[in-house]
Scaffold this motif. Structure first.
Motif, PDB file in Angstrom:
ATOM      1  N   SER A 101      42.425  -8.056 -64.897  1.00 20.30           N
ATOM      2  CA  SER A 101      42.122  -7.067 -65.936  1.00 20.30           C
ATOM      3  C   SER A 101      41.009  -7.505 -66.885  1.00 20.30           C
ATOM      4  O   SER A 101      40.405  -6.671 -67.554  1.00 20.30           O
ATOM      5  CB  SER A 101      43.385  -6.759 -66.745  1.00 20.30           C
ATOM      6  N   ILE A 102      40.737  -8.818 -66.961  1.00 23.88           N
ATOM      7  CA  ILE A 102      39.693  -9.276 -67.880  1.00 23.88           C
ATOM      8  C   ILE A 102      38.394  -9.624 -67.157  1.00 23.88           C
ATOM      9  O   ILE A 102      37.440 -10.071 -67.780  1.00 23.88           O
ATOM     10  CB  ILE A 102      40.161 -10.476 -68.725  1.00 23.88           C
ATOM     11  N   LEU A 103      38.361  -9.429 -65.845  1.00 28.20           N
ATOM     12  CA  LEU A 103      37.164  -9.741 -65.071  1.00 28.20           C
ATOM     13  C   LEU A 103      36.199  -8.568 -65.080  1.00 28.20           C
ATOM     14  O   LEU A 103      36.594  -7.420 -64.841  1.00 28.20           O
ATOM     15  CB  LEU A 103      37.535 -10.105 -63.634  1.00 28.20           C
ATOM     16  N   ARG A 104      34.941  -8.845 -65.376  1.00 28.51           N
ATOM     17  CA  ARG A 104      33.881  -7.834 -65.366  1.00 28.51           C
ATOM     18  C   ARG A 104      32.815  -8.301 -64.379  1.00 28.51           C
ATOM     19  O   ARG A 104      32.267  -9.393 -64.542  1.00 28.51           O
ATOM     20  CB  ARG A 104      33.274  -7.664 -66.758  1.00 28.51           C
ATOM     21  N   VAL A 105      32.534  -7.491 -63.387  1.00 23.87           N
ATOM     22  CA  VAL A 105      31.632  -7.892 -62.307  1.00 23.87           C
ATOM     23  C   VAL A 105      30.337  -7.100 -62.361  1.00 23.87           C
ATOM     24  O   VAL A 105      30.346  -5.873 -62.529  1.00 23.87           O
ATOM     25  CB  VAL A 105      32.308  -7.699 -60.929  1.00 23.87           C
ATOM     26  N   ASP A 106      29.234  -7.808 -62.240  1.00 24.73           N
ATOM     27  CA  ASP A 106      27.916  -7.179 -62.244  1.00 24.73           C
ATOM     28  C   ASP A 106      27.051  -7.915 -61.225  1.00 24.73           C
ATOM     29  O   ASP A 106      27.383  -9.023 -60.784  1.00 24.73           O
ATOM     30  CB  ASP A 106      27.287  -7.266 -63.639  1.00 24.73           C
ATOM     31  N   SER A 107      25.955  -7.310 -60.825  1.00 23.74           N
ATOM     32  CA  SER A 107      25.004  -7.986 -59.948  1.00 23.74           C
ATOM     33  C   SER A 107      23.608  -7.483 -60.264  1.00 23.74           C
ATOM     34  O   SER A 107      23.425  -6.328 -60.635  1.00 23.74           O
ATOM     35  CB  SER A 107      25.336  -7.745 -58.472  1.00 23.74           C
ATOM     36  N   LYS A 108      22.649  -8.368 -60.123  1.00 21.47           N
ATOM     37  CA  LYS A 108      21.266  -8.033 -60.447  1.00 21.47           C
ATOM     38  C   LYS A 108      20.331  -8.281 -59.271  1.00 21.47           C
ATOM     39  O   LYS A 108      19.120  -8.320 -59.442  1.00 21.47           O
ATOM     40  CB  LYS A 108      20.812  -8.818 -61.675  1.00 21.47           C
ATOM     41  N   GLY A 109      20.893  -8.442 -58.084  1.00 17.55           N
ATOM     42  CA  GLY A 109      20.048  -8.604 -56.900  1.00 17.55           C
ATOM     43  C   GLY A 109      19.082  -9.761 -57.056  1.00 17.55           C
ATOM     44  O   GLY A 109      19.459 -10.862 -57.434  1.00 17.55           O
ATOM     45  N   ASP A 110      17.807  -9.479 -56.770  1.00 21.16           N
ATOM     46  CA  ASP A 110      16.801 -10.542 -56.865  1.00 21.16           C
ATOM     47  C   ASP A 110      16.032 -10.504 -58.187  1.00 21.16           C
ATOM     48  O   ASP A 110      14.946 -11.079 -58.300  1.00 21.16           O
ATOM     49  CB  ASP A 110      15.836 -10.485 -55.683  1.00 21.16           C
ATOM     50  N   ALA A 111      16.597  -9.834 -59.191  1.00 17.96           N
ATOM     51  CA  ALA A 111      15.996  -9.868 -60.528  1.00 17.96           C
ATOM     52  C   ALA A 111      16.296 -11.215 -61.181  1.00 17.96           C
ATOM     53  O   ALA A 111      17.198 -11.944 -60.779  1.00 17.96           O
ATOM     54  CB  ALA A 111      16.545  -8.727 -61.382  1.00 17.96           C
ATOM     55  N   GLN A 112      15.510 -11.558 -62.177  1.00 17.43           N
ATOM     56  CA  GLN A 112      15.723 -12.757 -62.999  1.00 17.43           C
ATOM     57  C   GLN A 112      15.727 -14.026 -62.151  1.00 17.43           C
ATOM     58  O   GLN A 112      16.700 -14.792 -62.136  1.00 17.43           O
ATOM     59  CB  GLN A 112      17.020 -12.638 -63.801  1.00 17.43           C
TER      60      GLN A 112
END
Length: 358
Positions: A313-324
């Motif tokens: 419940s406290i996990l937040r998932v994101d992805s930015k691919g090949d950015a940064q």
């Protein structure tokens, strides 16, 4: 037999003050066998099962001494116990990579020297970190940060990170001297993560002086306004092999860093409010493919954290691919393998643990 170092050596960085008790312990060790260390087989003899088995027993015996110190009450996160463990870890890491230089033995010697001093209850213990095997002194800025942290009011909370960050800087310097900087970069990354995270955690841990509110003797007590707590953070980076996302394709040193952070959370009873995972890929491959790969890496880390007891419940998932991209790696490379090694820091999942600070 391999010639071992003298137990009294010039150290990297500013010289630490050492008492007569510590010096006496070092002199005693010089007459009793190189800081209590057991010697690895010479490089040329590490070709038989018997020799390798004997060396593994040496590592196991050193690990058992560290455990005994912890069993006796010295904290796992103690600066000197952590440094002894990290010296042992990098020694064994390079031994298993077939490093035929003096580094595995000299790193093991440093672990044994600290263990012997702790067993002898010497005080104070040395705070400096020798550049074993003539390692290069990379990243003076990180060395300066580590030295400054040793006198920080929050140092008690980050001793393990500082100790292991310093050892990884030596590890990186050894790799740079032997094989060039691109081989050193993964270890520079680990040192950066450890020491930069230590800065943030030390600031969050340091006691905050509060202004006294004068209260007249007969007047009623006036409530004191309290600032809302600022979030505190722990950071970890997981690095992946090229074009991979499975757990067994995470670089072991970076997974160990995450496990260390999880252990700190459990040990200190930190009540996490959020854990943010951000996945990345290097610039090889098409953007859509890289975006999907970064998502898969984040999902792998999410599953691992849940298995380690972190609530979903406290996990937040994101992805930015090949950015940064941390390392653009635009220089000319003779082989694809060299370019992929350069791009290693870009194949990552950033893990940001946060909770209500002080």
């Amino acid at each position: 037999m391999m010639k071992l170092k003298s137990p009294i050596l010039p150290f990297a960085g500013a010289a630490a003050a050492t008492t007569l008790a510590t010096l006496a312990a070092l002199v005693l060790m010089s007459h009793s066998g190189t800081a209590g260390a057991q010697t690895l087989n010479p490089q040329q003899d590490r070709i038989s099962d018997e020799a390798i088995h004997a060396d593994h027993k040496t590592y196991e015996a050193t690990q058992a001494r560290i455990k005994a110190l912890n069993d006796g009450g010295r904290r796992v996160a103690d600066y000197h116990l952590s440094k002894a463990q990290c010296w042992l870890d990098v020694s064994f890491h390079e031994y298993t990579r077939n490093d035929r230089s003096a580094f595995p033995q000299e790193a093991l010697d440093e672990s044994a020297k600290l263990i012997k001093l702790m067993e002898a209850k010497a005080s104070p213990l040395p705070m400096d970190t020798p550049l074993v095997n003539n390692a290069e002194r990379l990243r003076p800025d990180l060395w300066a940060k580590a030295l400054k942290l040793q006198s920080h009011a929050g140092f008690q909370c980050v001793q393990q990170r500082v100790a292991c960050g310093e050892v990884e800087l030596v590890h990186a310097g050894n790799e740079s001297r032997q094989q060039g900087w691109r081989h050193a970069k993964p270890y520079v990354q680990i040192a950066e993560d450890q020491i930069n995270a230590a800065e943030m955690e030390a600031d969050a841990c340091a006691p905050k002086p509060g202004a006294a509110v004068p209260v007249p003797p007969v007047a009623p007590v006036v409530p004191v306004a309290v600032e809302p707590a600022k979030p505190a953070h722990l950071l970890a980076n997981l690095l992946f092999q090229h074009d991979q996302f499975a757990k067994n394709k995470i670089l072991p040193a970076s997974l160990a860093q995450l496990d260390e952070t999880l252990a700190k959370v459990k040990r200190e009873g930190i009540q996490l409010t959020e854990v943010k995972l951000t996945g990345f890929a290097d610039r090889t491959g098409k953007p859509a493919y890289n975006a999907a790969l970064a998502e898969k890496r984040s999902a792998t880390v999410r599953s691992y954290l849940i298995a380690q007891g972190i609530p979903s419940s406290i996990l937040r998932v994101d992805s930015k691919g090949d950015a940064q991209q941390i390392e653009p790696c635009r220089a000319g490379f003779k082989a694809l393998a060299e370019e992929l090694a350069c791009l290693t820091p870009n194949r990552r999942v950033e893990v940001d643990f946060s909770w209500a600070g002080k």
